[in-house]
Each structure stands twice: as C-alpha cells, then as structure tokens.
Scaffold this motif. Structure first.
Motif, PDB file in Angstrom:
ATOM      1  N   LEU A 108      37.365  46.180  39.892  1.00 33.07           N
ATOM      2  CA  LEU A 108      36.876  45.233  39.410  1.00 33.07           C
ATOM      3  C   LEU A 108      35.604  44.523  39.115  1.00 33.07           C
TER       4      LEU A 108
ATOM      5  N   THR B   8      44.797  44.198  44.219  1.00 37.26           N
ATOM      6  CA  THR B   8      43.875  43.836  44.867  1.00 37.26           C
ATOM      7  C   THR B   8      43.444  42.627  44.675  1.00 37.26           C
ATOM      8  N   MET B   9      43.616  41.467  43.949  1.00 38.21           N
ATOM      9  CA  MET B   9      43.442  40.161  43.054  1.00 38.21           C
ATOM     10  C   MET B   9      44.713  39.355  44.341  1.00 38.21           C
TER      11      MET B   9
ATOM     12  N   VAL C  17      42.216  39.050  47.534  1.00 35.01           N
ATOM     13  CA  VAL C  17      41.539  38.068  47.474  1.00 35.01           C
ATOM     14  C   VAL C  17      41.518  36.919  47.125  1.00 35.01           C
TER      15      VAL C  17
ATOM     16  N   ALA D 203      35.226  37.771  45.731  1.00 33.76           N
ATOM     17  CA  ALA D 203      36.050  39.631  46.222  1.00 33.76           C
ATOM     18  C   ALA D 203      34.985  39.984  46.355  1.00 33.76           C
ATOM     19  N   ARG D 204      33.917  40.067  46.387  1.00 27.39           N
ATOM     20  CA  ARG D 204      32.772  40.979  46.965  1.00 27.39           C
ATOM     21  C   ARG D 204      33.338  40.773  48.816  1.00 27.39           C
TER      22      ARG D 204
ATOM     23  N   PHE E  32      35.293  33.736  41.585  1.00 29.91           N
ATOM     24  CA  PHE E  32      36.533  34.812  41.839  1.00 29.91           C
ATOM     25  C   PHE E  32      35.774  36.088  42.408  1.00 29.91           C
ATOM     26  N   GLU E  33      34.098  36.433  41.797  1.00 28.35           N
ATOM     27  CA  GLU E  33      33.406  37.710  41.989  1.00 28.35           C
ATOM     28  C   GLU E  33      32.833  37.362  43.612  1.00 28.35           C
TER      29      GLU E  33
ATOM     30  N   TRP F 279      35.207  39.763  49.997  1.00 26.93           N
ATOM     31  CA  TRP F 279      36.883  40.503  50.958  1.00 26.93           C
ATOM     32  C   TRP F 279      37.044  41.785  50.703  1.00 26.93           C
TER      33      TRP F 279
END
Length: 190
Positions: A36, A79-80, A83, A15-16, A11-12, A18
């Motif tokens: 985040l 935000t999630m 992502v 997310a980065r 996920f991290e 994204w």
C-alpha cells in the motif's frame, strides 16, 4: 472539527486500521502495508475515503500494473476493496469505488511451471526438513507429497508412507477396497 475528522478518515488511516484488524501474521501485515505504501498511499493516501472516486482507483491500478505488474495490481485492488468495505461499514464512505473498475484491467494470467524432476523433489524435501516452521504447515507439506503419485513403480498404487517415527499415512485410491503394499526406495531404507 471537520478537518480533524477528515484527517482521521484518510485512505491511509483507514487502510492502517483495516490491516490492524486482520488476524494475519505480522509479516503478512507488513507486506500488505509495504504494498500500500508503494502503490496506493502516494496517490490516494491523503484523500478522505469519502472523496475517492473510481477514477482515482483506476489511476492507482493502471500505475501499479505498469510499474509493478498485474499481480501487484490485483493485490492492490483486493486490498483497497477491503479498506473501502471497512469504511462503508463504519459509515466513513458511501460506496466502494473499486467495484466499478473491477474489470478494467486484464485478468492476471496463470503461469504454469515445469514439473520438478525426481532429484529436484528430493532436494526440495531435504531443504524443507531444515526449514522449521509451524507444525501444521510442516504436516500439510509432508502430506501433500504423499498424495503426489511417485515417479516409477508405485504410480496409481496405494502406499504406506512413513513421515516420521510416529506418523504414518495410508493412501488408498477411491476405487479400491483395501490398500496394497507399495514401498519406494526411501521407504525401504526407513
């Protein structure tokens, strides 16, 4: 090989990626990543996006609402979801696990503030003059104040507002044919 692929699809990492794809200002990207890092990464950052379930998301959102408030939880949810939209579109996840829990937390209530008084508006405008900023933002801010009805003599009338040496805005109510002159004290002196 499988572990390498899973570590690239945490996920991290997604997310980065994204956030990096967004055309936001650097400060906006930093704020979003900071949120985040505080809210989501400690709980789901190391998990592969494909393995994250709605239960994980609900845990993140409840913890965020309890520790940081409903507005942070709402931002985390948006935000999630973004992502996971990237993860699904790049075939790294099958579904968006934020969707099933989108209504699990109460909506963030709007808190209305009292209106500014004439002296406070004047101080705000004086403070804004020294602020700087992007040209578009400065113009939008100044034009916004042109659309706000003045406090006294010009309420409901049309005004000619001087925003600078070259910039003049003429305001007209939609039900009027032609603008009428209306000068406030600040316009009379300028």
């Amino acid at each position: 090989m499988r572990r390498e692929q899973d570590s690239a699809n945490t996920f991290e990492a997604v997310a980065r990626e994204w956030v990096a794809l967004k055309t936001w200002e650097p400060i906006t990207k930093k704020r979003r990543l900071d949120m985040l890092t505080r809210v989501a990464f400690p709980k789901i950052g190391v998990l592969p996006v494909k393995q994250i379930t709605p239960a994980h998301i609900l845990d993140v959102l409840k913890t965020a609402a309890k520790k940081n408030g409903p507005s942070v939880a709402a931002e985390a949810k948006r935000t999630m979801s973004g992502v996971f939209e990237l993860a699904v579109s790049t075939l790294r996840a099958d579904t968006d696990p934020t969707y099933p829990v989108r209504k699990a937390l109460p909506a963030n209530k709007t808190q209305h503030k009292r209106p500014l008084g004439p002296e406070e508006v004047g101080q705000l405008l004086r403070d804004f003059d020294g602020h700087g900023g992007k040209f578009e933002t400065v113009c939008a801010f100044r034009l916004m104040w042109c659309a706000v009805p003045p406090y006294r003599d010009c309420r409901g009338q049309v005004g000619r507002v001087r925003l600078g040496r070259r910039c003049v805005a003429y305001l007209r109510r939609p039900d009027e044919d032609a603008p009428r002159a209306c000068r406030t004290a600040s316009q009379a002196s300028g």
